[in-house]
Design an enzyme around this catalytic site. Structure first.
Site, PDB file in Angstrom:
ATOM      1  CG  ASN A 278      -2.532  11.354  15.932  1.00 44.43           C
ATOM      2  OD1 ASN A 278      -1.538  11.940  15.513  1.00 44.43           O
ATOM      3  ND2 ASN A 278      -3.348  10.714  15.149  1.00 44.43           N
TER       4      ASN A 278
ATOM      5  CB  CYS B  99      -0.703   7.551  12.897  1.00 43.66           C
ATOM      6  SG  CYS B  99      -1.455   6.007  13.438  1.00 43.66           S
TER       7      CYS B  99
ATOM      8  CD  GLU C 258      -2.895  10.916  11.966  1.00 42.29           C
ATOM      9  OE1 GLU C 258      -1.778  10.416  12.198  1.00 42.29           O
ATOM     10  OE2 GLU C 258      -3.963  10.324  12.152  1.00 42.29           O
TER      11      GLU C 258
HETATM   12  P1  ADP Z   1      -9.220   4.458  10.640  1.00 40.45           P
HETATM   13  O1  ADP Z   1      -8.926   4.137   9.209  1.00 40.45           O
HETATM   14  O2  ADP Z   1      -9.600   3.243  11.430  1.00 40.45           O
HETATM   15  O3  ADP Z   1     -10.221   5.545  10.826  1.00 40.45           O
HETATM   16  P2  ADP Z   1      -6.508   5.529  10.796  1.00 40.45           P
HETATM   17  O4  ADP Z   1      -5.648   4.399  10.349  1.00 40.45           O
HETATM   18  O5  ADP Z   1      -6.774   6.617   9.810  1.00 40.45           O
HETATM   19  O6  ADP Z   1      -7.890   4.954  11.352  1.00 40.45           O
HETATM   20  O7  ADP Z   1      -5.881   6.177  12.076  1.00 40.45           O
HETATM   21  C1  ADP Z   1      -6.294   7.453  12.488  1.00 40.45           C
HETATM   22  C2  ADP Z   1      -5.950   7.698  13.913  1.00 40.45           C
HETATM   23  O8  ADP Z   1      -6.762   6.869  14.719  1.00 40.45           O
HETATM   24  C3  ADP Z   1      -4.547   7.324  14.313  1.00 40.45           C
HETATM   25  O9  ADP Z   1      -3.618   8.315  14.038  1.00 40.45           O
HETATM   26  C4  ADP Z   1      -4.714   7.120  15.794  1.00 40.45           C
HETATM   27  O10 ADP Z   1      -4.748   8.344  16.482  1.00 40.45           O
HETATM   28  C5  ADP Z   1      -6.056   6.462  15.859  1.00 40.45           C
HETATM   29  N1  ADP Z   1      -5.959   5.005  15.812  1.00 40.45           N
HETATM   30  C6  ADP Z   1      -5.763   4.223  14.755  1.00 40.45           C
HETATM   31  N2  ADP Z   1      -5.729   2.928  15.095  1.00 40.45           N
HETATM   32  C7  ADP Z   1      -5.927   2.881  16.399  1.00 40.45           C
HETATM   33  C8  ADP Z   1      -6.001   1.847  17.368  1.00 40.45           C
HETATM   34  N3  ADP Z   1      -5.856   0.587  17.041  1.00 40.45           N
HETATM   35  N4  ADP Z   1      -6.220   2.198  18.642  1.00 40.45           N
HETATM   36  C9  ADP Z   1      -6.360   3.475  18.995  1.00 40.45           C
HETATM   37  N5  ADP Z   1      -6.303   4.490  18.135  1.00 40.45           N
HETATM   38  C10 ADP Z   1      -6.082   4.221  16.868  1.00 40.45           C
END
Ligand code: ADP
Length: 650
Positions: free
Chosen positions: A314, A316, A318
């Site tokens: 994905n 980021c 992880e």
């Molecule tokens: P959150 O805190 O909003 O739940 P995270 O920062 O933990 O999100 O990110 C988790 C995952 O969500 C990321 O690895 C990515 O796959 C997805 N993600 C995060 N931000 C976005 C975004 N702006 N658009 C699409 N997917 C996202």
């Protein structure tokens, strides 16, 4: 029970002003005219818990039990001890009739829960992570563009393996033309992402992966070269995949050449391993991209790698996934848990509480799989056959502040390792428990679990007495009950928690705090910018009487304690920030944590502005030597607008 007291305790603590602002801006449901349908975190906790609990009808027709599950989920959320990924918060119950969410829990009937479950629709997409496969044909590529557009429309992040596409200038049978190559198609995906508003909530995010021996790998590595964070491929993170990093290290040492080839092309090139490595490091120095990814290692710890190997991660990094795989995430704030549990100790007094907490959070995420409405039929199938969940932690840095453990120390790493070992062990127990109640994931019989398989590397038994004990329990599990029962092919990951850690008022994921104090500007009702000073609350408690307005101003100005006179050394040692920590200490933290994760973790190796290309090479080499699954660095100040993972807290 003990778990109740933990959840009740934190339910009484209100979200900070900053968390409230984020809730208002992005999470509270609104109607078509922009009028708020929800007004508080409590409203969200009620909606989401009821919505997710309605998946329980698949396993359970005892209404009392379903209501109890709803109440448990409600408390998990209300206390902010556990938060699911943003799409689950945004989209649970969205567009459904509001009446059923306003009923008292005691008045909920089985019919009500069924009504919720059966009226779910495409707006109720709950997962953050997806991987979409590319095919080396025009049709295949544009099918993928469409698939990705749908996923992003509902707030998911997508990864792709661009290695599949033949290099540019390759012949195309049929048309007699030449391929424009993978990088040109990356731009198509980037433009698509840029045009999709994710319900106004956030911008899209994507990951592009390419094998190190693809003929266009040099263009790939350079593809974000002129990126300033705003313009070039700004909806992408990019990573070069080395399936076998040990082999690449040898080639580096022996100064060997690498052949760059592609099965669908006559184009062949060669490049010295050293040149390739220099190019990667130089670009990473400039802009943070590319990172390195080791998918071979991911597959090694993935129980279905013989059936559907993972092909990308994905955005980021992880969560590695197979083609059309998806994963929904949720994170436990261990900075809260640590007030009740002595984390990492196999004989700790309240361990049962932590175990129970993990069971309920895993059950929540497992329910999400069933009630989720996937953007594509193919994703629905893979997600339900394999049942990936990404249960993780956040608040690590704050938890360590509470325990006076420096992030960049051997004792700090010991704590990380032992806590993660405990976390992994309990998580897999939970997944086995769920399997006993609900059945194994459908592809279980084809998986490596069947023959006894541990889905992460673990640390050497000599690392510490606690680790030895956790390792034994883990082995006992995977070679015992774990051979028979597993509800989810993978269970643990650590997300960035970029938004949800703000909602939980805790430090994000496993990262150190970026700053200890700063001023945030908010817009008030009249549209004026008002300063909102923030200081890490554990530090505030620690400094207590010593904190005066002068000192506070100095901490805000510097963001760190290291160059402030008069603060005791013991406090400076413990309250370290990302920038106070060396790159190697970041990497060593990632190493011990990743040893107990079946998926991976989001981690940025933050480096000071003065770091050199050689520093970066040393870190990348160390990542290959140790058993890391990937590596991302960021040199301070190298991008004006910093992308997703690298972003400072909002
Ligand atoms: P959150 O805190 O909003 O739940 P995270 O920062 O933990 O999100 O990110 C988790 C995952 O969500 C990321 O690895 C990515 O796959 C997805 N993600 C995060 N931000 C976005 C975004 N702006 N658009 C699409 N997917 C996202």
């Amino acid at each position: 029970s003990n778990l109740e007291s933990l959840l009740d305790f934190f339910s009484d603590i209100k979200p900070s002003e900053n968390a409230e602002r984020i809730l208002r801006d992005r999470y509270l449901l609104k109607d078509g005219e922009g009028k708020y349908l929800e007004h508080s975190w409590d409203d969200i906790a009620r909606r989401v818990s009821r919505y997710i609990a309605s998946a329980e009808i698949l396993y359970n027709d005892d209404i009392e039990k379903i209501r109890d599950v709803e109440e448990k989920f409600y408390k998990l959320l209300k206390s902010r001890v556990f938060l699911p990924n943003s799409p689950t918060l945004f989209n649970s119950g969205k567009t459904l009739s509001r009446d059923v969410f306003q009923k008292n829990r005691e008045d909920m009937s089985l019919e009500d829960y069924k009504k919720i479950f059966n009226s779910r629709n495409r707006h109720n997409m709950l997962s953050a992570c997806f991987v979409v496969p590319l095919e080396d044909s025009m049709e295949g590529i544009f099918d993928a563009v469409k698939d990705a557009a749908l996923i992003q429309k509902y707030g998911g992040g997508v990864g792709y393996d661009f290695s599949v596409l033949r290099p540019k200038e390759s012949s195309i049978a049929g048309t007699g033309g030449k391929s424009s190559g993978p990088i040109s198609f990356m731009h198509v995906f980037n433009t698509t992402a840029s045009t999709i508003e994710q319900g106004g909530a956030r911008r899209g995010a994507q990951m592009a992966v390419m094998r190190y021996d693809h003929p266009d790998v040099i263009d790939f590595i350079n593809s974000k070269k002129n990126n300033d964070g705003k313009s070039v491929l700004n909806y992408f993170n990019i990573s070069v995949n080395f399936d076998n990093p040990e082999e690449f290290l040898k080639k580096l040492e022996n100064d060997e050449e690498i052949e760059l080839t592609h099965p669908n092309s006559n184009i062949k090139r060669t490049i010295k391993a050293k040149e390739l490595f220099d190019l990667i490091a130089n670009n990473a120095w400039k802009s943070g991209d590319p990172g390195m990814l080791f998918l071979g290692r991911h597959n090694k710890y993935y129980a279905l790698s013989d059936v559907t190997p993972v092909s990308a991660t994905n955005p980021c990094g992880e969560e590695p996934l197979p083609p059309y795989g998806s994963c929904n995430l949720g994170s436990i704030d261990i900075a809260k848990v640590i007030d009740f549990v002595e984390l990492g100790n196999p004989e700790g007094e309240n361990n049962d509480l932590f175990k129970e907490l993990i069971y309920w959070t895993a059950r929540f995420l497992d329910d999400v799989i069933d009630i989720n409405v996937y953007p594509l039929e193919k994703i629905d199938r893979v997600s339900k056959e394999q049942r990936f969940i990404g249960l993780g932690i956040m608040g690590l840095a704050d938890a360590m502040y509470k325990k006076d453990l420096p992030y960049n120390s051997e004792e700090g790493r010991m704590f990380m390792a032992e806590t993660l070992a405990q976390f992994a062990y309990y998580s897999h127990l939970a997944s086995s428990e769920l399997a006993k109640e609900r059945g194994n994931f459908p592809l279980f019989e084809k998986s490596k679990y069947k023959n006894g398989f541990i889905p992460f590397s673990m640390l050497n038994d000599d690392y510490s007495e606690n680790i030895r004990q956790w390792n034994n329990l883990i082995k006992e599990h995977f070679f015992g009950e774990g051979k028979k029962y597993k509800r989810n092919v993978q269970v643990n990951t650590v997300a960035p928690t970029g938004s949800i850690s703000n909602l939980a008022d805790t430090s994000s994921g496993i990262e150190p705090n970026f700053m200890l104090a700063y001023i945030r500007y908010m817009t008030d009702k009249e549209g004026n910018r008002v300063p909102l000073p923030y200081m890490n609350k554990i530090l505030r408690d620690k400094l207590d009487g010593d904190l005066n307005s002068e000192l506070e101003a100095e901490i805000i100005e510097k963001g760190s304690l290291q160059n402030i006179e008069g603060i005791p050394e013991e406090i400076k040692k413990v309250f370290v920030t990302s920038m106070d920590i060396s790159g190697m200490d970041h990497l060593l933290a990632q190493n011990v944590i990743q040893s107990y994760l079946d998926a991976s973790c989001s981690k940025t190796i933050n480096l000071p502005k003065e770091a050199t290309v050689d520093d970066i090479k040393e870190i990348y080499k160390k990542a290959m030597e140790l058993n890391l699954k990937g590596i991302t660095i960021y040199r301070d100040g190298s991008l004006e607008t910093q992308v997703l993972t690298k972003a400072k807290k909002e």
